[in-house]
Design a protein around this motif. Structure first.
Motif, PDB file in Angstrom:
ATOM      1  N   MET A   1     -10.316   0.970  -7.325  1.00 16.27           N
ATOM      2  CA  MET A   1      -9.532   0.179  -6.396  1.00 16.27           C
ATOM      3  C   MET A   1      -9.542  -1.126  -6.316  1.00 16.27           C
ATOM      4  O   MET A   1     -10.804  -1.935  -6.644  1.00 16.27           O
ATOM      5  CB  MET A   1     -10.062   0.710  -4.945  1.00 16.27           C
ATOM      6  CG  MET A   1      -9.201   0.318  -3.808  1.00 16.27           C
ATOM      7  SD  MET A   1      -9.795   0.343  -2.083  1.00 16.27           S
ATOM      8  CE  MET A   1     -11.243  -0.792  -2.073  1.00 16.27           C
ATOM      9  N   THR A   2      -8.126  -1.744  -6.161  1.00 18.59           N
ATOM     10  CA  THR A   2      -8.235  -3.354  -6.315  1.00 18.59           C
ATOM     11  C   THR A   2      -7.570  -3.542  -5.024  1.00 18.59           C
ATOM     12  O   THR A   2      -7.069  -2.858  -4.210  1.00 18.59           O
ATOM     13  CB  THR A   2      -7.477  -3.814  -7.388  1.00 18.59           C
ATOM     14  OG1 THR A   2      -6.146  -3.320  -7.278  1.00 18.59           O
ATOM     15  CG2 THR A   2      -8.221  -3.365  -8.813  1.00 18.59           C
ATOM     16  N   THR A   3      -7.813  -4.807  -4.629  1.00 19.27           N
ATOM     17  CA  THR A   3      -7.180  -5.205  -3.260  1.00 19.27           C
ATOM     18  C   THR A   3      -6.675  -6.868  -3.435  1.00 19.27           C
ATOM     19  O   THR A   3      -6.921  -7.360  -4.425  1.00 19.27           O
ATOM     20  CB  THR A   3      -8.195  -5.537  -2.166  1.00 19.27           C
ATOM     21  OG1 THR A   3      -9.119  -6.425  -2.427  1.00 19.27           O
ATOM     22  CG2 THR A   3      -9.154  -4.377  -2.233  1.00 19.27           C
ATOM     23  N   THR A   4      -5.747  -7.026  -2.473  1.00 18.48           N
ATOM     24  CA  THR A   4      -5.104  -8.537  -2.316  1.00 18.48           C
ATOM     25  C   THR A   4      -5.461  -8.937  -0.834  1.00 18.48           C
ATOM     26  O   THR A   4      -5.994  -8.027  -0.120  1.00 18.48           O
ATOM     27  CB  THR A   4      -3.611  -8.620  -2.529  1.00 18.48           C
ATOM     28  OG1 THR A   4      -3.118  -8.008  -1.661  1.00 18.48           O
ATOM     29  CG2 THR A   4      -3.255  -8.092  -3.908  1.00 18.48           C
ATOM     30  N   PRO A   5      -5.650 -10.022  -0.528  1.00 20.52           N
ATOM     31  CA  PRO A   5      -6.136 -10.687   0.587  1.00 20.52           C
ATOM     32  C   PRO A   5      -5.301 -10.175   1.786  1.00 20.52           C
ATOM     33  O   PRO A   5      -4.165 -10.089   1.498  1.00 20.52           O
ATOM     34  CB  PRO A   5      -5.931 -12.234   0.532  1.00 20.52           C
ATOM     35  CG  PRO A   5      -6.051 -12.420  -0.969  1.00 20.52           C
ATOM     36  CD  PRO A   5      -5.477 -11.279  -1.439  1.00 20.52           C
ATOM     37  N   HIS A   6      -5.974  -9.863   2.881  1.00 20.35           N
ATOM     38  CA  HIS A   6      -5.220  -9.369   3.913  1.00 20.35           C
ATOM     39  C   HIS A   6      -4.805 -10.366   4.995  1.00 20.35           C
ATOM     40  O   HIS A   6      -6.003 -11.021   5.402  1.00 20.35           O
ATOM     41  CB  HIS A   6      -6.191  -8.155   4.586  1.00 20.35           C
ATOM     42  CG  HIS A   6      -5.499  -7.340   5.780  1.00 20.35           C
ATOM     43  ND1 HIS A   6      -5.998  -7.475   6.956  1.00 20.35           N
ATOM     44  CD2 HIS A   6      -4.391  -6.922   5.853  1.00 20.35           C
ATOM     45  CE1 HIS A   6      -5.104  -6.729   7.884  1.00 20.35           C
ATOM     46  NE2 HIS A   6      -4.179  -6.157   7.205  1.00 20.35           N
ATOM     47  N   GLY A   7      -3.764 -10.678   5.519  1.00 24.67           N
ATOM     48  CA  GLY A   7      -3.445 -11.793   5.988  1.00 24.67           C
ATOM     49  C   GLY A   7      -3.059 -11.137   7.578  1.00 24.67           C
ATOM     50  O   GLY A   7      -3.622 -10.131   8.090  1.00 24.67           O
ATOM     51  N   THR A   8      -2.094 -11.707   8.142  1.00 26.81           N
ATOM     52  CA  THR A   8      -1.430 -11.303   9.568  1.00 26.81           C
ATOM     53  C   THR A   8      -0.660 -10.099   9.521  1.00 26.81           C
ATOM     54  O   THR A   8      -0.318  -9.508  10.572  1.00 26.81           O
ATOM     55  CB  THR A   8      -0.967 -12.382  10.369  1.00 26.81           C
ATOM     56  OG1 THR A   8      -0.071 -12.757   9.735  1.00 26.81           O
ATOM     57  CG2 THR A   8      -2.227 -13.566  10.579  1.00 26.81           C
ATOM     58  N   GLY A  37      -1.585  -7.419   3.345  1.00 26.59           N
ATOM     59  CA  GLY A  37      -2.594  -7.052   2.039  1.00 26.59           C
ATOM     60  C   GLY A  37      -2.169  -5.802   1.382  1.00 26.59           C
ATOM     61  O   GLY A  37      -1.670  -5.055   2.132  1.00 26.59           O
ATOM     62  N   VAL A  38      -2.504  -5.765   0.181  1.00 24.34           N
ATOM     63  CA  VAL A  38      -2.400  -4.262  -0.692  1.00 24.34           C
ATOM     64  C   VAL A  38      -3.471  -3.953  -1.174  1.00 24.34           C
ATOM     65  O   VAL A  38      -4.155  -4.723  -2.126  1.00 24.34           O
ATOM     66  CB  VAL A  38      -1.238  -4.667  -1.626  1.00 24.34           C
ATOM     67  CG1 VAL A  38      -0.778  -3.451  -2.424  1.00 24.34           C
ATOM     68  CG2 VAL A  38      -0.025  -5.498  -1.195  1.00 24.34           C
ATOM     69  N   LEU A  39      -3.691  -2.687  -1.120  1.00 18.84           N
ATOM     70  CA  LEU A  39      -4.955  -2.077  -1.661  1.00 18.84           C
ATOM     71  C   LEU A  39      -4.275  -1.177  -2.772  1.00 18.84           C
ATOM     72  O   LEU A  39      -3.111  -0.786  -2.360  1.00 18.84           O
ATOM     73  CB  LEU A  39      -5.747  -1.158  -0.763  1.00 18.84           C
ATOM     74  CG  LEU A  39      -6.291  -1.726   0.419  1.00 18.84           C
ATOM     75  CD1 LEU A  39      -6.898  -0.609   1.469  1.00 18.84           C
ATOM     76  CD2 LEU A  39      -7.234  -3.035   0.130  1.00 18.84           C
ATOM     77  N   THR A  50     -10.891   6.103  -0.184  1.00 17.79           N
ATOM     78  CA  THR A  50     -10.844   4.892   0.392  1.00 17.79           C
ATOM     79  C   THR A  50     -10.419   4.893   1.776  1.00 17.79           C
ATOM     80  O   THR A  50     -10.963   4.038   2.694  1.00 17.79           O
ATOM     81  CB  THR A  50      -9.574   4.032  -0.500  1.00 17.79           C
ATOM     82  OG1 THR A  50      -9.907   3.769  -1.945  1.00 17.79           O
ATOM     83  CG2 THR A  50      -9.171   2.874   0.256  1.00 17.79           C
ATOM     84  N   LEU A  51      -9.539   5.765   1.953  1.00 20.30           N
ATOM     85  CA  LEU A  51      -9.035   6.130   3.395  1.00 20.30           C
ATOM     86  C   LEU A  51     -10.141   6.567   4.516  1.00 20.30           C
ATOM     87  O   LEU A  51     -10.185   6.423   5.590  1.00 20.30           O
ATOM     88  CB  LEU A  51      -8.106   6.964   3.392  1.00 20.30           C
ATOM     89  CG  LEU A  51      -6.423   6.363   2.850  1.00 20.30           C
ATOM     90  CD1 LEU A  51      -5.593   7.447   2.538  1.00 20.30           C
ATOM     91  CD2 LEU A  51      -5.981   5.308   3.542  1.00 20.30           C
ATOM     92  N   GLN A  52     -11.294   7.030   3.702  1.00 20.36           N
ATOM     93  CA  GLN A  52     -12.373   7.649   4.542  1.00 20.36           C
ATOM     94  C   GLN A  52     -12.984   6.430   5.223  1.00 20.36           C
ATOM     95  O   GLN A  52     -13.745   6.408   6.322  1.00 20.36           O
ATOM     96  CB  GLN A  52     -13.181   8.354   3.993  1.00 20.36           C
ATOM     97  CG  GLN A  52     -12.858   9.813   3.249  1.00 20.36           C
ATOM     98  CD  GLN A  52     -12.386  10.487   4.329  1.00 20.36           C
ATOM     99  OE1 GLN A  52     -13.093  10.527   5.629  1.00 20.36           O
ATOM    100  NE2 GLN A  52     -11.458  11.635   4.321  1.00 20.36           N
ATOM    101  N   ASN A  53     -12.751   5.062   4.623  1.00 18.63           N
ATOM    102  CA  ASN A  53     -13.823   4.021   4.873  1.00 18.63           C
ATOM    103  C   ASN A  53     -12.895   2.932   5.553  1.00 18.63           C
ATOM    104  O   ASN A  53     -13.228   2.049   6.239  1.00 18.63           O
ATOM    105  CB  ASN A  53     -14.446   3.618   3.632  1.00 18.63           C
ATOM    106  CG  ASN A  53     -15.449   4.558   3.167  1.00 18.63           C
ATOM    107  OD1 ASN A  53     -16.301   5.229   3.821  1.00 18.63           O
ATOM    108  ND2 ASN A  53     -15.508   4.863   1.982  1.00 18.63           N
TER     109      ASN A  53
END
Length: 244
Positions: A1-8, A37-39, A50-53
């Motif tokens: 899993m990769t992520t991008t920053p989560h804003g508003t 933000g994008v996972l 991922t969705l469990q957490n």
């Protein structure tokens, strides 16, 4: 899993087993100002972990993936206490009806156009209002444009080879789904077979009468013949039909 920053904005999860396709949708999602933000996950199994957490505001997923398919994942998500809105992003249009029976918010075909994805995000934003209505939306194509028809507005359906024509008060629409498939999937929604090539929606039936030895159903202003094979079944269903 990769992520991008989560804003508003919205936090969304994108799932595709093909890395170039996954990178593209993540890039396009990040460009939309409503996305904070994008996972990303490259399998439905990883997405479930991922969705469990983590909680997300929407899920954008491919359909044809090894192991657990996108449709399988959407079925699992529908059992969540608070299921996230689902948008299918796929190169295949033949699963559209099944996808919307799973209460998908939208169905975007690849190659992805940025303006089309923006429309899907708009539908995600409005999803809580639509989910309260409980209606199923059916995607239909006309002149290269996808629009959506409420299933409750469909009066009857006619077979056209491997396709089906959906009739509403405003007109008709061709979908790439056999009538037999719709008859099975929409039975619980009040659609009844009256002929090998026709279904009627019970809430829209205006009249049933005999004419020259044949049983005729009037629905949406159209007179449709009922085959002998389906006459008894139709009468039995109509006698159980609740009074509005």
């Amino acid at each position: 899993m990769t992520t991008t920053p989560h804003g508003t904005g919205l936090r969304v999860l994108a799932i595709d087993d093909e890395r170039p396709a996954l990178d593209e949708i993540a890039y396009l999602l990040q460009r939309d100002p409503r996305i904070g933000g994008v996972l990303t996950c490259d399998s439905a199994t990883e997405a479930l972990r991922t969705l469990q957490n983590l909680e997300v505001d929407a899920v954008f997923l491919d359909i044809q993936m090894p192991g657990l398919s996108g449709l399988d994942l959407a079925q699992v998500l529908s059992r969540f206490k608070n299921p996230p809105p689902v948008v299918f992003v796929t190169a295949h249009d033949e699963h559209a009806v099944e996808a919307f029976d799973l209460r998908a918010v939208d169905y975007v075909l690849k190659p992805i156009r940025e303006e089309r994805l923006a429309e899907a995000i708009r539908r995600v934003v409005e999803a809580p209002t639509r989910s309260r209505s409980g209606d199923v939306q059916i995607p239909v194509e006309r002149a290269g444009v996808t629009r959506f028809v409420n299933r409750s507005d469909i009066t009857h359906v006619e077979a056209q080879g491997d396709y089906a024509r959906l009739h509403t008060a405003e007109g008709s629409h061709l979908v790439r789904t056999p009538l037999s498939t719709l008859a099975e999937q929409w039975a619980d929604a009040g659609f009844v077979r009256i002929h090998r090539s026709a279904l009627v929606a019970l809430p829209h039936v205006e009249e049933v009468h005999s004419e020259a030895g044949r049983v005729i159903v009037v629905v949406g202003g159209a007179e449709l013949p009922v085959s002998r094979r389906h006459t008894r079944e139709l009468r039995q269903v109509l006698t159980r039909k609740p009074t509005p």
